[in-house]
Design a protein around this motif. Structure first.
Motif: not given
Ligand SMILES: *[C@@H]1O[C@H](CO)[C@@H](O)[C@H](O)[C@H]1NC(C)=O
Ligand SMILES: *[C@@H]1O[C@H](CO)[C@@H](O)[C@H](O)[C@H]1NC(C)=O
Length: 285
Positions: A36-59
């Motif tokens: 998995m290659l996950v973008d952690g750039s500054g344009s992603i808000s803290r909350d959205d990064f959290g949503r991304m992590k939940s999404f990865i967990s769901e997968m």
């Protein structure tokens, strides 16, 4: 337009536990090495990064994790890359889920090209637990256009025999140019390898569809590149055998036709001869 349709398709899908267990049963036979290659750039808000992590967990929930099944490594990137863990770091789903929970966003710009090259160089080596004959898959999740070139690194990655799935999330992909970039990165057929998600809140709804797609790829037998020597030799042998069968068929058909002709000729001669004999008036005593 494109994205709208995809979103509609994604959100019209069945939801809930029913589908989850369906997906899980579909994934039962899956076996692959997934980076998995996950973008952690500054344009992603803290909350959205959290949503991304939940999404990865769901997968990850959907995959049968284990040393003989699906192995998952994860690299976070922005301007640089950070290998969070390797393919062989977690052989249980539970520890993998904990690791996902502990990822800290690194911030910075988005250099997707360099990150893809990094994955090609480092994520599928024997040292990190890559199995020699495994199916190799990359899942890229990003929120925006790259500041460096992606075309060459993406081509290199795919030429290494790696299947690339791309998930683009957020407003940046309302622009065609950004979508085009992701199309360049994703494997063909792009329709099943590229997912555009309107916003981070919608990631959750897309998780099942996307993991089903990845499972499908992880369950298929590995496709050998066409220039692979064994494949080439097998094709050559099949071609030669076909030719041989074809030639013997022609030879045989030709021979029997000629033999028949000869028999017919003999018949004619015989008849003629008979006629000749018949033509002789019978001598009466
Ligand atoms: C998502 O899942 C639904 C329901 O299975 C399906 O109809 C749809 O085509 C899927 N969409 C994608 C993009 O795979
Ligand atoms: C990948 O490997 C190539 C050739 O070995 C090297 O030139 C390049 O700098 C490496 N790139 C990354 C990002 O690791």
């Amino acid at each position: 337009m494109d994205q709208m349709l995809l979103l509609l398709l994604l959100s019209s899908g069945l939801q809930g536990d029913e589908i989850s267990s369906y997906t899980a049963s579909q994934c039962e036979m899956a076996s692959a090495d997934i980076a998995m290659l996950v973008d952690g750039s500054g344009s992603i808000s803290r909350d959205d990064f959290g949503r991304m992590k939940s999404f990865i967990s769901e997968m990850v929930q959907n995959f049968p994790v284990g040393p003989n099944k699906v192995q998952i490594g994860l690299t976070q990137y922005s301007r640089d890359q950070k290998a969070e863990w390797h393919l062989n770091s977690h052989n249980k789903k539970q520890s993998l889920l904990q690791a996902i929970n502990q990822i800290k966003q690194i911030h910075g710009s988005t250099m997707t090209g360099k990150a893809l090259q990094y994955i090609d160089n480092h994520s599928f080596t024997p040292e990190v637990g890559t199995r020699p004959d495994s199916k190799k898959i990359v899942v890229l999740i990003t929120d925006g256009e790259s500041v460096d070139d992606v075309e060459i690194p993406a081509t290199n990655l795919k030429d290494s025999g790696i299947e690339v799935f791309v998930i683009g999330v957020g407003r940046a992909f309302h622009a065609q140019r950004a979508v085009h970039e992701l199309r360049t990165i994703a494997s063909a057929d792009v329709n099943s390898h590229l997912y555009l998600i309107w916003d981070f809140q919608s990631l959750h709804d897309a998780a099942i569809n996307i993991s089903t797609s990845i499972c499908h790829a992880a369950t298929e037998p590995k496709q050998l590149p066409s220039y692979y020597p064994t494949v080439f030799i097998i094709r050559l042998v099949v071609l030669l055998l076909t030719l041989l069968v074809f030639c013997s068929l022609i030879f045989y058909t030709h021979k029997t036709t000629r033999a028949k002709q000869r028999v017919q000729q003999n018949d004619t001669e015989l008849e003629y001869y008979n006629l000749g004999v018949g033509g002789v008036p019978e001598a009466s005593p």
